[in-house]
Design a protein around this motif. Structure first.
Motif, short mmCIF file in Angstrom:
data_model
loop_
_atom_site.label_atom_id
_atom_site.label_comp_id
_atom_site.label_asym_id
_atom_site.label_seq_id
_atom_site.Cartn_x
_atom_site.Cartn_y
_atom_site.Cartn_z
N GLU A 235 41.82 39.61 36.11
CA GLU A 235 41.41 38.85 37.14
C GLU A 235 42.46 39.28 38.73
OE1 GLU A 235 39.35 36.40 37.94
OE2 GLU A 235 38.64 36.78 35.91
N ASP A 236 43.66 39.46 38.30
CA ASP A 236 44.51 39.78 39.47
C ASP A 236 45.70 40.52 38.85
OD1 ASP A 236 45.89 37.79 38.33
OD2 ASP A 236 45.01 36.43 39.61
N PRO A 237 46.76 40.94 39.69
CA PRO A 237 47.82 41.71 39.16
C PRO A 237 48.72 40.66 38.34
CG PRO A 237 47.48 42.24 41.42
CD PRO A 237 46.68 41.20 41.25
N ALA A 238 48.79 39.41 38.41
CA ALA A 238 49.49 38.61 37.75
C ALA A 238 48.71 38.49 36.30
CB ALA A 238 49.47 37.11 38.23
N SER B 69 38.57 49.00 42.59
CA SER B 69 37.14 49.54 43.07
C SER B 69 36.45 50.53 41.96
CB SER B 69 37.08 50.14 44.42
OG SER B 69 37.60 51.62 44.42
N ILE B 70 35.07 50.89 41.98
CA ILE B 70 34.44 52.01 41.15
C ILE B 70 35.05 53.07 41.31
CG2 ILE B 70 32.61 50.54 40.57
CD1 ILE B 70 31.08 52.37 42.45
N GLY C 14 38.90 43.71 44.54
CA GLY C 14 38.24 44.49 45.61
C GLY C 14 36.49 44.20 45.66
N GLY C 15 36.28 43.23 45.15
CA GLY C 15 34.67 42.98 45.30
C GLY C 15 33.47 43.49 44.23
N TYR C 16 34.01 44.26 43.27
CA TYR C 16 33.52 44.91 42.23
C TYR C 16 33.65 43.81 41.11
CZ TYR C 16 32.95 48.94 44.80
OH TYR C 16 32.56 49.87 45.90
N GLY C 17 32.56 43.68 40.27
CA GLY C 17 32.56 42.84 39.08
C GLY C 17 33.22 43.57 37.88
N GLN C 18 33.29 42.81 36.81
CA GLN C 18 34.07 43.36 35.60
C GLN C 18 33.05 44.60 34.85
OE1 GLN C 18 35.29 40.84 32.62
NE2 GLN C 18 35.55 42.15 30.98
#
Length: 73
Positions: free
Chosen positions: A57-60, A20-21, A40-44
Motif C-alpha cells: 500500500e505504501d512505504p509503511a 510505476s510500471i 504512483g497511480g498504478y494498480g497492483q
C-alpha cells in the motif's frame, strides 16, 4: 546500478522499490528485485504484470513486510 555499485553490492542482490510500471521494468532490465508501492497511480495488477514481486500500500506497509522482500544471495 549506480547505487548498488556505490554501496558495493551486486545489482542482483538489490531491491528496487518503485511506484510505476517503468520502475518495475527498469528493475527487471538490470536484474534487480522489483517491489511496488501503490503511490504512483498504478494498480497492483499493473505493477505485478510489469514484474513486481510484491506490491504494498505504501512505504509503511512495505516496512511491516520487509522480511518478505529481502534479497537473497
Amino acid at each position: 546500478i549506480a547505487a548498488a555499485h556505490r554501496l558495493g553490492v551486486q545489482i542482483e542482490q538489490s531491491v528496487v522499490v518503485g511506484d510505476s510500471i517503468w520502475d518495475m521494468l527498469a528493475a527487471q532490465r538490470c536484474r534487480a528485485l522489483g517491489v511496488g508501492v501503490l503511490s504512483g497511480g498504478y494498480g497492483q495488477d499493473e505493477l505485478e504484470r510489469a514484474g513486481a514481486l510484491r506490491v504494498y500500500e505504501d512505504p509503511a506497509d512495505l516496512l511491516l513486510h520487509l522480511d518478505e522482500v529481502a534479497a537473497r544471495p
